[in-house]
Design a protein around this motif. Structure first.
Motif, PDB file in Angstrom:
ATOM      1  N   MET A 181      10.212  83.149  45.630  1.00 33.29           N
ATOM      2  CA  MET A 181      11.356  82.277  45.363  1.00 33.29           C
ATOM      3  C   MET A 181      11.100  81.244  44.269  1.00 33.29           C
ATOM      4  O   MET A 181      12.026  80.814  43.587  1.00 33.29           O
ATOM      5  CB  MET A 181      11.756  81.545  46.647  1.00 33.29           C
ATOM      6  CG  MET A 181      12.409  82.408  47.708  1.00 33.29           C
ATOM      7  SD  MET A 181      14.119  82.829  47.336  1.00 33.29           S
ATOM      8  CE  MET A 181      14.915  81.239  47.253  1.00 33.29           C
ATOM      9  N   LYS A 239      12.058  74.035  44.189  1.00 28.74           N
ATOM     10  CA  LYS A 239      13.278  74.325  43.424  1.00 28.74           C
ATOM     11  C   LYS A 239      13.898  73.045  42.850  1.00 28.74           C
ATOM     12  O   LYS A 239      14.504  73.061  41.773  1.00 28.74           O
ATOM     13  CB  LYS A 239      14.300  75.030  44.323  1.00 28.74           C
ATOM     14  CG  LYS A 239      13.966  76.491  44.610  1.00 28.74           C
ATOM     15  CD  LYS A 239      14.183  77.358  43.394  1.00 28.74           C
ATOM     16  CE  LYS A 239      14.173  78.829  43.718  1.00 28.74           C
ATOM     17  NZ  LYS A 239      14.385  79.658  42.520  1.00 28.74           N
ATOM     18  N   TRP A 266      20.010  79.561  46.504  1.00 25.85           N
ATOM     19  CA  TRP A 266      19.416  79.356  45.191  1.00 25.85           C
ATOM     20  C   TRP A 266      19.681  80.480  44.191  1.00 25.85           C
ATOM     21  O   TRP A 266      19.105  80.512  43.120  1.00 25.85           O
ATOM     22  CB  TRP A 266      17.900  79.141  45.318  1.00 25.85           C
ATOM     23  CG  TRP A 266      17.548  77.833  45.925  1.00 25.85           C
ATOM     24  CD1 TRP A 266      17.106  77.618  47.199  1.00 25.85           C
ATOM     25  CD2 TRP A 266      17.603  76.535  45.315  1.00 25.85           C
ATOM     26  NE1 TRP A 266      16.879  76.275  47.419  1.00 25.85           N
ATOM     27  CE2 TRP A 266      17.182  75.596  46.272  1.00 25.85           C
ATOM     28  CE3 TRP A 266      17.972  76.083  44.042  1.00 25.85           C
ATOM     29  CZ2 TRP A 266      17.110  74.226  46.007  1.00 25.85           C
ATOM     30  CZ3 TRP A 266      17.916  74.719  43.772  1.00 25.85           C
ATOM     31  CH2 TRP A 266      17.493  73.810  44.740  1.00 25.85           C
ATOM     32  N   ARG A 267      20.588  81.412  44.523  1.00 27.39           N
ATOM     33  CA  ARG A 267      20.817  82.519  43.588  1.00 27.39           C
ATOM     34  C   ARG A 267      21.627  82.056  42.365  1.00 27.39           C
ATOM     35  O   ARG A 267      22.308  81.063  42.396  1.00 27.39           O
ATOM     36  CB  ARG A 267      21.535  83.660  44.312  1.00 27.39           C
ATOM     37  CG  ARG A 267      22.946  83.366  44.795  1.00 27.39           C
ATOM     38  CD  ARG A 267      23.484  84.525  45.583  1.00 27.39           C
ATOM     39  NE  ARG A 267      24.744  84.190  46.214  1.00 27.39           N
ATOM     40  CZ  ARG A 267      25.298  84.910  47.178  1.00 27.39           C
ATOM     41  NH1 ARG A 267      24.693  86.001  47.617  1.00 27.39           N
ATOM     42  NH2 ARG A 267      26.457  84.567  47.703  1.00 27.39           N
ATOM     43  N   LYS A 303      17.732  82.471  49.663  1.00 28.35           N
ATOM     44  CA  LYS A 303      18.128  83.375  48.575  1.00 28.35           C
ATOM     45  C   LYS A 303      19.613  83.210  48.248  1.00 28.35           C
ATOM     46  O   LYS A 303      20.020  83.304  47.090  1.00 28.35           O
ATOM     47  CB  LYS A 303      17.828  84.818  48.949  1.00 28.35           C
ATOM     48  CG  LYS A 303      16.340  85.177  48.774  1.00 28.35           C
ATOM     49  CD  LYS A 303      16.064  86.610  49.131  1.00 28.35           C
ATOM     50  CE  LYS A 303      14.613  86.992  48.838  1.00 28.35           C
ATOM     51  NZ  LYS A 303      14.288  88.359  49.263  1.00 28.35           N
ATOM     52  N   LYS A 304      20.411  82.963  49.285  1.00 24.78           N
ATOM     53  CA  LYS A 304      21.851  82.712  49.060  1.00 24.78           C
ATOM     54  C   LYS A 304      22.060  81.363  48.392  1.00 24.78           C
ATOM     55  O   LYS A 304      22.865  81.232  47.467  1.00 24.78           O
ATOM     56  CB  LYS A 304      22.590  82.738  50.396  1.00 24.78           C
ATOM     57  CG  LYS A 304      22.755  84.119  51.008  1.00 24.78           C
ATOM     58  CD  LYS A 304      23.467  84.015  52.344  1.00 24.78           C
ATOM     59  CE  LYS A 304      23.515  85.369  53.059  1.00 24.78           C
ATOM     60  NZ  LYS A 304      24.043  85.230  54.441  1.00 24.78           N
TER      61      LYS A 304
END
Length: 230
Positions: free
Chosen positions: A142, A184, A229-230, A226-227
């Motif tokens: 990630m 992130k 930070w996509r 994943k949802k």
């Protein structure tokens, strides 16, 4: 003026370890306050914690067991009002809690925004490395950052990092999820090798159930991140 440093210790049925854990950090001069959150223990965790003599220690006793995430959030309600730096420590570290000093120095020196304690290899044979491997690979996938101690709950944060979170997530995937978010957001994480020890899960039914829950929660958190930070 030195930064105000708060340590939050969520504790559940730790009457045998909590005294040593507290005795070995209460005289560390950089620590301003220690908040013990007794997560609805059925033993004398609160009583033993309150008997440790130090003006730094506050004990919060929850009426029932709600889990580590809830206890941390409860402690943060107090810590966030004054602290510049906030640390999470487990209640079962015993005398090895004094190793937190190794985490304090690099955060005071601005070497990173979050310091994570990296434990020595476990003495007891635990699982087959699936959970640790999943956690490490998930963070790398990630964020592109390789960390070894993604599951470690012993961490120090600059206040500004924790202000990014409405609350500490619940469940066994909390450390992995927070690590992904912190990286992130662009904050720096540093791992520091410590000689800490705490209760280890073995290769018995209880241990495998615990690791199964961890694995499930980490997979769930990874899907969620994943949802986001996509």
């Amino acid at each position: 003026m030195n930064p105000y440093l708060s340590i939050i210790i969520p504790a559940y049925n730790e009457e045998n370890k909590i005294k040593d854990t507290l005795e070995n950090i209460k005289d560390i001069k950089e620590i301003s306050e220690i908040i013990v959150v007794d997560d609805g223990s059925s033993d004398n965790t609160s009583k033993v914690a309150k008997e440790v003599k130090s003006d730094k220690i506050t004990v919060i006793t929850q009426d029932k067991n709600r889990g580590k995430g809830y206890a941390l959030n409860n402690g943060l309600k107090v810590a966030m009002t004054k602290a510049d730096i906030i640390g999470f420590l487990d209640g079962d570290l015993g005398s090895s809690s004094k190793e937190v000093a190794k985490l304090i120095t690099p955060i005071l020196n601005d070497e990173a925004d979050v310091i994570i304690a990296k434990f020595p290899p476990a003495k007891k044979k635990g699982g087959l490395g699936f959970v640790k491997g999943l956690a490490k690979e998930s963070v790398l996938e990630m964020t592109g950052v390789e960390l070894d101690a993604t599951l470690s709950g012993q961490r120090l944060f600059k206040k500004e990092v924790l202000e990014k979170f409405d609350e500490i997530p619940f469940g066994y995937g909390v450390e992995v999820g927070m690590t992904i978010d912190i990286l992130k957001y662009g904050y720096r994480i540093k791992e520091v090798l410590v000689n800490m020890t705490h209760s280890e899960t073995g290769r018995d039914l209880k241990g495998f159930i615990h690791r199964g829950k961890q694995y499930y929660h980490i997979k769930k958190v990874l899907r969620q991140k994943k949802k986001e930070w996509r």
